[in-house]
Write a protein that holds these residues in place. Structure first.
Motif, PDB file in Angstrom:
ATOM      1  N   GLU A 260       0.736  -0.825  -0.013  1.00  0.00           N
ATOM      2  CA  GLU A 260      -0.192   0.127   0.085  1.00  0.00           C
ATOM      3  C   GLU A 260       1.223   1.543  -0.112  1.00  0.00           C
ATOM      4  N   VAL A 261       1.848   1.547   0.740  1.00  0.00           N
ATOM      5  CA  VAL A 261       3.121   2.340   0.860  1.00  0.00           C
ATOM      6  C   VAL A 261       3.319   2.627  -0.286  1.00  0.00           C
TER       7      VAL A 261
ATOM      8  N   ALA B  60       2.367   1.739  -3.141  1.00  0.00           N
ATOM      9  CA  ALA B  60       1.872   2.516  -4.538  1.00  0.00           C
ATOM     10  C   ALA B  60       1.046   4.040  -4.638  1.00  0.00           C
ATOM     11  N   ARG B  61       1.775   4.693  -3.418  1.00  0.00           N
ATOM     12  CA  ARG B  61       1.176   5.636  -2.630  1.00  0.00           C
ATOM     13  C   ARG B  61       3.165   6.276  -3.410  1.00  0.00           C
ATOM     14  N   CYS B  62       4.266   6.098  -3.161  1.00  0.00           N
ATOM     15  CA  CYS B  62       5.244   6.615  -3.056  1.00  0.00           C
ATOM     16  C   CYS B  62       6.070   5.054  -3.722  1.00  0.00           C
ATOM     17  N   ASP B  63       6.879   5.226  -5.069  1.00  0.00           N
ATOM     18  CA  ASP B  63       7.057   3.919  -5.180  1.00  0.00           C
ATOM     19  C   ASP B  63       8.324   4.162  -4.586  1.00  0.00           C
TER      20      ASP B  63
ATOM     21  N   GLU C 142      10.978   6.323  -5.461  1.00  0.00           N
ATOM     22  CA  GLU C 142      10.975   7.055  -4.567  1.00  0.00           C
ATOM     23  C   GLU C 142      11.547   7.597  -2.881  1.00  0.00           C
TER      24      GLU C 142
ATOM     25  N   GLU D 171       1.566   2.103   7.923  1.00  0.00           N
ATOM     26  CA  GLU D 171       0.785   1.753   7.512  1.00  0.00           C
ATOM     27  C   GLU D 171      -0.257   0.649   7.838  1.00  0.00           C
TER      28      GLU D 171
ATOM     29  N   ARG E 133       3.814  12.982   1.775  1.00  0.00           N
ATOM     30  CA  ARG E 133       3.147  11.879   0.428  1.00  0.00           C
ATOM     31  C   ARG E 133       2.511  10.868   1.456  1.00  0.00           C
ATOM     32  N   LEU E 134       2.757  10.497   2.320  1.00  0.00           N
ATOM     33  CA  LEU E 134       2.415   8.968   2.810  1.00  0.00           C
ATOM     34  C   LEU E 134       0.723  10.003   3.612  1.00  0.00           C
ATOM     35  N   GLY E 135       0.797  10.964   4.231  1.00  0.00           N
ATOM     36  CA  GLY E 135      -0.199  12.220   5.163  1.00  0.00           C
ATOM     37  C   GLY E 135       0.124  11.571   6.305  1.00  0.00           C
TER      38      GLY E 135
END
Length: 493
Positions: free
Chosen positions: A115-116, A118-121, A124, A143, A199-201
């Motif tokens: 899941e992480v 998917a939001r920040c490859d 990155e 997460e 980026r990860l909230g």
């Protein structure tokens, strides 16, 4: 070596590992560095309905009992704490712990990692943190935690050693070597990464201000002083709280071009650099850039380590078989070399459980014969670890543009003569083994440095080299045999 003066300052090192904790006292003087174990206690995780947890309350009580034992032996100048990395506790607005911390071997992390990413490859993440991809990195554990009521109530995140320091002193902070293992630390700037947190909230306010090794972390709270018998003004000194960082600080290197293997439950194999290596090649090879003492970078890769052997021994003990290490190593020395080799970092070996059966399954999968008795398993594990040390250190040297001249193998694995000799044979490099208590020594030395008794890293390492028992191994045998075994292992991958 001359006797140590009773007037030399004494430092208490709280050293918590994956299976046990100790309070070690270290007496430091000119050309003197002597350790004594004040107290040892078990570190036994607890499996609850929601997952595998650390019994941090038992660890805290064991630490207090150890400090009380240390105080009975005489004055203590300071206290320092190191533990393993990546795991953490959450505090609410009142500063109370929200549940027992999760264990990094809990099975909840794999899906969270996806899941992480998917939001920040991965590119990155690595470009900022420089951290090796491991499914239990803190960033992935967070997460998995975010859907819980505990997360909603959390106001502060403390890594394990910082949590224990907080309970001793009431002071909140984040020691930098442990912070660098979270995946939320900027490897270039040496600070928390607002970019990744955004980026990860993740709320930036969860993460305390950073502390460097050597900084004061406060003094003992009155009730802690009362229980332990230590004076209330006893300082708690920030050390390199990631146990590997403390161990590397105590590597007795007196020449350039050294590599290290800190070998215990994990084998941490790598180099000490002045700057991180954040190239795509480094990411693809899964190397990590973790903070060391004085802004150095521990450029290394985690290898599954003596966990493999210890889990085998636990399985044999449950079956009523002899598990004495000396006899097992003697049996292993008589087994035909390279009968079977495995990749220690295969994820199937990560969780607790029946390790011999999992080794059997890996060997069947790769078409290799099964070991004949415990000695065969021990030989398989140790030769495989030596091959992993070889592969990792050669890759590290290539990625960093370094030429290696010597390997320093420290930690509990340095007592294993077969592993030390086979690491020398596999790599073709001389191996200096010891000290076995490198982590506790690094902890004590960083406290001593904060109190003006030793100088920088070179002085600390020189003192270790002069005062500790070391053994030296030169490469032996036919290097081509190790080359063939390495090729066979690569073909299985």
């Amino acid at each position: 070596m001359p006797a140590t003066s009773r007037h030399d300052p004494v430092f208490a090192a709280v050293d918590l590992g994956a299976t046990s904790g100790r309070v070690i006292t270290g007496r430091v003087g000119p050309d003197e560095l002597v350790l004594a174990e004040a107290h040892r206690f078990a570190n036994t995780p607890v499996r609850l309905p929601d997952g595998l947890r650390w019994n941090v309350l038992a660890l805290y009580q064991g630490m207090l009992d150890g400090l009380r034992a240390a105080a009975r032996n005489g004055p203590v100048t300071s206290v320092g704490i190191d533990t393993w990395a990546v795991d953490y506790g959450l505090l609410d607005a009142d500063g109370s712990l929200l549940g027992l911390p999760f264990h990094y071997r809990d099975g909840r992390n794999a899906a969270a990692a996806e899941e992480v990413l998917a939001r920040c490859d991965g590119q990155e993440l690595y470009g900022v943190s420089g951290l090796q991809h491991l499914p239990f990195n803190t960033v992935f554990q967070l997460e998995a935690h975010r859907s819980s009521a505990q997360w909603s109530a959390a106001r502060t995140l403390l890594m394990m050693p910082d949590l224990l320091v907080y309970w001793l002193t009431g002071a909140v902070g984040a020691e930098v070597t442990n912070a660098s293992t979270t995946g939320l630390f900027d490897a270039r700037s040496g600070d928390w990464s607002d970019e990744l947190m955004g980026r990860l909230g993740l709320e930036r306010s969860l993460f305390p201000a950073l502390r460097e090794p050597g900084a004061s972390a406060g003094t003992l709270l009155p009730h802690v002083a009362g229980f332990t018998g230590l004076p209330a003004d006893t300082p708690v000194t920030t050390v390199a709280s990631h146990d590997t960082a403390s161990a590397v600080a105590a590597v007795p290197a007196t020449e350039p071009g050294f590599a290290y293997v800190s070998c215990g439950t994990w084998s941490l194999a790598g180099l000490e650099l002045d700057a991180p290596v954040l190239t795509e090649g480094s990411r693809a090879a899964n190397f990590t850039n973790e903070r060391g003492v004085d802004g150095t970078v521990r450029f290394l890769r985690n290898i599954m380590g003596m966990w493999l052997l210890e889990e085998c021994r636990r399985a044999w003990e449950r079956d009523g078989m002899p598990t004495g290490l000396e006899a097992l190593l003697a049996d292993a020395a008589r087994v035909r070399p390279f009968t079977a080799v495995i990749d220690p970092d295969d994820p199937v070996f990560l969780a607790p459980g029946d390790m011999p059966s999992r080794i059997d399954a890996a060997l069947v999968r790769t078409g290799q014969p099964l070991p004949d008795g415990p000695g065969g398993y021990v030989r398989c594990v140790l030769e495989s670890l030596a091959l992993a040390h070889r592969r990792t250190l050669r890759e590290a040297a290539g990625l960093a543009g370094r030429e290696l001249t010597r390997i320093h193998l420290v930690g509990g694995g340095s007592r294993n003569e077969l592993l030390c000799q086979w690491t020398a044979d596999a790599t073709g490099l001389p191996v200096t083994a010891g000290p076995a208590e490198a982590t506790a020594l690094g902890n004590v030395l960083l406290q001593a440095r904060a109190h003006g008794l030793v100088g920088g890293l070179a002085d600390m390492r020189g003192l270790v080299a002069r005062t500790q028992e070391l053994r030296h191994y030169s490469p032996q045998g036919d290097p081509a045999e190790w080359d063939r075994a390495a090729d066979r292992l690569a073909a299985h991958g």
